[in-house]
Design an enzyme around this catalytic site. Structure first.
Site, PDB file in Angstrom:
ATOM      1  N   ASP A 136      42.264  30.277 -77.343  1.00 40.25           N
ATOM      2  CA  ASP A 136      43.366  29.779 -77.815  1.00 40.25           C
ATOM      3  C   ASP A 136      42.231  28.408 -79.087  1.00 40.25           C
ATOM      4  OD1 ASP A 136      45.711  29.815 -80.168  1.00 40.25           O
ATOM      5  OD2 ASP A 136      45.929  31.652 -78.668  1.00 40.25           O
ATOM      6  N   HIS A 137      43.237  28.017 -80.114  1.00 34.27           N
ATOM      7  CA  HIS A 137      42.620  26.898 -80.676  1.00 34.27           C
ATOM      8  C   HIS A 137      42.546  26.314 -79.748  1.00 34.27           C
ATOM      9  CE1 HIS A 137      46.195  24.496 -79.615  1.00 34.27           C
ATOM     10  NE2 HIS A 137      47.207  25.540 -79.448  1.00 34.27           N
ATOM     11  N   ASP A 138      41.275  25.733 -80.607  1.00 43.84           N
ATOM     12  CA  ASP A 138      40.623  24.182 -79.871  1.00 43.84           C
ATOM     13  C   ASP A 138      40.480  24.138 -78.561  1.00 43.84           C
ATOM     14  OD1 ASP A 138      41.809  22.486 -81.969  1.00 43.84           O
ATOM     15  OD2 ASP A 138      43.287  22.473 -81.965  1.00 43.84           O
ATOM     16  N   ASN A 156      43.706  24.371 -76.108  1.00 38.42           N
ATOM     17  CA  ASN A 156      43.334  23.030 -75.906  1.00 38.42           C
ATOM     18  C   ASN A 156      42.784  22.884 -74.570  1.00 38.42           C
ATOM     19  OD1 ASN A 156      43.479  21.240 -77.857  1.00 38.42           O
ATOM     20  ND2 ASN A 156      45.240  21.586 -77.726  1.00 38.42           N
TER      21      ASN A 156
END
Ligand SMILES: CC(C)(COP(=O)(O)OP(=O)(O)OC[C@H]1O[C@@H](n2cnc3c(N)ncnc32)[C@H](O)[C@@H]1OP(=O)(O)O)[C@@H](O)C(=O)NCCC(=O)NCCS
Length: 214
Positions: A136-138, A156
């Site tokens: 997922d994001h980042d 993250n």
């Protein structure tokens, strides 16, 4: 379509990589190399045409090359050797994986069908995001890490180099998994996992009764 793709490593992982590359329709064909050649002369319906040394001799006219070796250390060593010899390292993304335009995929990485790599995620070189896994994001995924089929990383998450996140594992947002760590199949990771540690269960806990069973 450009020239043929060379793949080093004609085992199960090589077969999956070749299948994804074929679907990607970027190369005119695939040639396998493997140190088990000539005893091993085929990988599914593709031919194995030589050993690693034969591949390195192609550096007079290098083609895009992909290293399909499951062991992360060996994979990274071959990526380094081939890059040094002048081979462009292919990145293979199955057309039915989804990679955000805002994500970065390092050279020599493979993203298999059904996988998702979301915005802001960064994959270094030689990473595997296997069938149906989500990053997922980042998230930051280090060199040679393997996110196994159906594993899910929330936003993250940091995965260190050569770490292995087993099939179906779930990792909570912001967790850090150290270099070379092994997360067992189906684990639920809610705390950071230190470098080189094997962790299993829900919640995942380090265990010392396990050899590296990847
Ligand atoms: C964690 C792992 C690496 C350990 O492998 P191993 O060292 O061969 O471990 P063993 O099978 O000898 O098991 C040792 C003990 O740990 C337990 N165990 C093994 N894997 C486990 C897991 N994922 N979750 C919970 N317990 C696990 C076993 O039940 C056994 O316990 P017991 O002695 O009480 O019966 C492995 O089981 C695993 O989960 N690998 C991931 C495989 C994968 O994702 N493959 C996808 C490739 S694309």
């Amino acid at each position: 379509m450009s020239a043929r793709l060379f793949i080093f490593g004609a085992g199960g992982h090589g077969k999956v990589a070749a299948d994804c590359a074929t679907e990607q329709e970027r190369w005119s064909g695939i040639e396998f190399y493997d140190d088990r050649w000539p005893a091993l002369d085929a990988c599914a319906h593709w031919l194995v045409v030589g050993a690693g040394d034969d591949l390195l001799r192609q550096s007079r006219e290098p083609r895009e090359t992909f290293v399909a070796i499951g062991d992360a250390g060996t994979r990274l060593a071959w990526i380094a050797q081939l890059a040094e010899a002048g081979f462009p390292l292919a990145t293979i993304v199955h057309p039915r994986a989804w990679v955000s335009a805002g994500a970065a995929i390092g050279r020599g990485s493979l993203v298999v069908a059904g996988a998702i790599v979301n915005i802001g995620a960064r994959l270094e070189e030689g990473v595997i995001v296997n069938t149906g896994a989500t990053v997922d994001h980042d998230c930051a995924i280090g060199r040679g890490a393997h996110i196994c089929p159906g594993a899910h990383l929330a936003g993250n998450v940091e995965v260190g180099q050569r770490a292995f996140v087993g099939i179906g594992a779930a990792v909570r947002q912001g967790v850090r998994i150290g270099a070379g760590a092994v997360i067992g199949a189906g684990a639920v990771v809610v705390h950071d996992i230190a470098e080189g540690v094997t962790a299993v269960g829900a919640p995942a806990r380090p265990t010392d009764k396990i050899e590296d069973g990847r």
